[in-house]
Design an enzyme around this catalytic site. Structure first.
Site, PDB file in Angstrom:
ATOM      1  N   ASP A  26       0.959  -1.321  -0.130  1.00  0.00           N
ATOM      2  CA  ASP A  26       0.017  -0.112   0.138  1.00  0.00           C
ATOM      3  C   ASP A  26       0.919   1.183   0.051  1.00  0.00           C
ATOM      4  OD1 ASP A  26      -2.147   1.604  -0.139  1.00  0.00           O
ATOM      5  OD2 ASP A  26      -3.185   0.756   1.637  1.00  0.00           O
ATOM      6  N   ALA A  27       1.209   1.770  -1.359  1.00  0.00           N
ATOM      7  CA  ALA A  27       2.170   2.898  -1.178  1.00  0.00           C
ATOM      8  C   ALA A  27       1.466   4.185  -2.122  1.00  0.00           C
ATOM      9  CB  ALA A  27       3.329   2.412  -2.261  1.00  0.00           C
ATOM     10  N   LYS A  28       0.258   3.949  -2.772  1.00  0.00           N
ATOM     11  CA  LYS A  28      -0.342   4.965  -3.257  1.00  0.00           C
ATOM     12  C   LYS A  28       0.626   6.006  -3.972  1.00  0.00           C
ATOM     13  CE  LYS A  28      -3.998   4.632   0.081  1.00  0.00           C
ATOM     14  NZ  LYS A  28      -3.583   3.685   1.166  1.00  0.00           N
ATOM     15  N   ARG A  29       1.435   5.417  -4.787  1.00  0.00           N
ATOM     16  CA  ARG A  29       2.384   6.025  -5.580  1.00  0.00           C
ATOM     17  C   ARG A  29       1.463   6.774  -6.947  1.00  0.00           C
ATOM     18  NH1 ARG A  29       4.939   5.336  -1.142  1.00  0.00           N
ATOM     19  NH2 ARG A  29       7.076   5.060  -1.417  1.00  0.00           N
TER      20      ARG A  29
END
Lengths: 296, 296
Positions: A99-102
């Site tokens: 879960d990095a939401k890049r």
């Protein structure tokens, strides 16, 4: 590198383990029990806590979702620890959704895609969460690397936080912006399609809005859902499963993520030793699995 | 920690150095000259290249913007290097805008805010770029930490990539989505207001759309702009400065970012030694500064 598409691997894991539960590995600094070390040495406590969580829980869920931002708060050492945790999960044959939401353009997006999905020195996660606000061209490097390495990409569509209404719900041509994001993903879904008929181009759709999950399922019949907001964020199992469909071993079509209710149940917070803590978090995970199954 | 608000520090740096140029520190792996090491040891080449770029260029621009995703492509060591580069820039009295494009809810956003703007083990950058798609509540931790530490927050509003039209330009109530994002930022601007009258709640507005920059300036008279897309991405100096206003030492109201044209000009790519490379990148930065000044 697995030659089996991510979508098929997630469906297989879910059938084998008998659950669509995804455990969110969210190491909130204020909630890590002092059992794992004093607050004065937060990195040591983070390390012991997340390693213990993996050892205690890795065999139960369909996937684990490490929350990279909570590791980054500890600096480069926290970032490196998160990669180590991903490796450990893979060694336990447990799928990793980072879960990095890049999200960024061109070669920078390629950097993030290599960092999250690529092999050493990358995290080699099985899937990564991304933000598409900047446009579809910003998804391209993630899709290319995902296709080449049999990985998945989970795009934020309708999140579960209160502020999701601010922009995601604004009306474009009479319907919410998030439906336009979903619609734009539809033609890309075939790129990550598995033999199961499911696509590894996942959509993040919050459990707090079940009607919206059903609408999203109608728009995107093949895309796996990543549903946050089940458990501590307030949504029940039935709401979390609103976008799921019947499969050979129960409802399928994605994973439902829970973090706080599993990692920090009262019995675990009160535990005086590692064995009691381990029993408490396993019981909480098994309760979530049973709760989801009962709602089918 | 400086007690002077970021907005005032950026305006002061811009007046002192006589330019609104921001150098984008984008270490594209394929463009790093072999002068800095063989392609077979990319981390060593990245380290030498970025350190040399800082030593060669730090005294010239109003700010430097390291592109974190291009460091993350090298794994945890690249991540740690980016933090070191930020420290080195600060030691050169050069402002750092960390281009991280983070965005997440609640405590995770707090993790990213601490990682980017917080002191050790954080990057201690002067400002960070963020993505607001998830909603205004996701900006809150960044704003709180920015206010407490006299830092800035740069929100993606209208980006300069071709795909920016996909969602940012969708019409809501007859006008583009990005104008609604801008409007929502307006009431938050006072939180990071400096004595200069400018706010450290920056807006990212691409140089490729000058009419939009002018519209944005009318909506947000006090917010500093971070304008990407000048130089290699195709926009000229006049377009890049469209949202700037007259100040005591020339146009002001933000920074204009250029990366490729400064870090990889033909003369630098052809340089056979470090002194020639250094002269070439400095000449390119000085040319960009002169080009921007001539367009005022």
């Amino acid at each position: 590198m697995s030659p089996v598409p991510f979508a098929d691997r997630l469906i297989e894991a879910s059938r084998r383990r008998g659950t669509v539960l995804c455990i969110g590995l969210d190491p909130f600094p204020d909630l890590i029990p002092t059992l794992f070390g004093p607050r004065t040495d937060p990195l040591a406590a983070l390390t012991r806590f997340t390693q213990a969580a993996v050892e205690a829980l890795a065999d139960l869920p369909a996937a684990v979702k490490p929350q990279l931002g909570l590791f980054e708060a500890y600096g480069p050492d926290g970032y490196a620890l998160c990669r180590y945790i991903c490796e450990t999960l893979t060694a336990h044959d447990t799928l990793v959704i980072l879960d990095a939401k890049r999200g960024d353009i061109g070669t920078t997006a390629e950097g993030y895609a290599r960092a999250s999905l690529g092999r050493q020195p990358g995290f080699d996660a099985d899937a990564v969460t991304v933000n598409a606000y900047m446009g579809l061209d910003t998804l391209r490097p993630f899709l290319n690397i995902a296709r080449a390495h049999s990985k998945g990409v989970a795009v934020l569509v309708r999140t579960s936080n209160p502020g999701a209404v601010d922009f995601q719900d604004l009306k474009v041509d009479g319907r919410p912006l998030w439906t336009h994001v979903a619609q734009a993903l539809c033609p890309l879904s075939t790129e990550l399609l598995g033999a199961s008929g499911w696509s590894g181009l996942m959509v993040v759709a919050g459990a707090t809005y079940p009607e919206e999950a059903r609408a999203l399922r109608a728009m995107l019949p093949r895309n796996l859902f990543l549903v946050p907001g089940y458990g501590a964020q307030g949504a029940g199992a039935a709401a979390a499963l609103a976008g799921f469909v019947p499969g050979p071993k129960g409802l399928e079509g994605g994973v439902v993520s829970s973090s706080r209710a599993i990692l920090y149940p009262p019995a675990a917070q009160a535990a005086g030793n590692l064995a009691d803590w381990r029993a408490a978090v396993r019981a909480a995970a098994q309760a979530a699995i049973a709760d989801l199954r009962a709602a089918e």
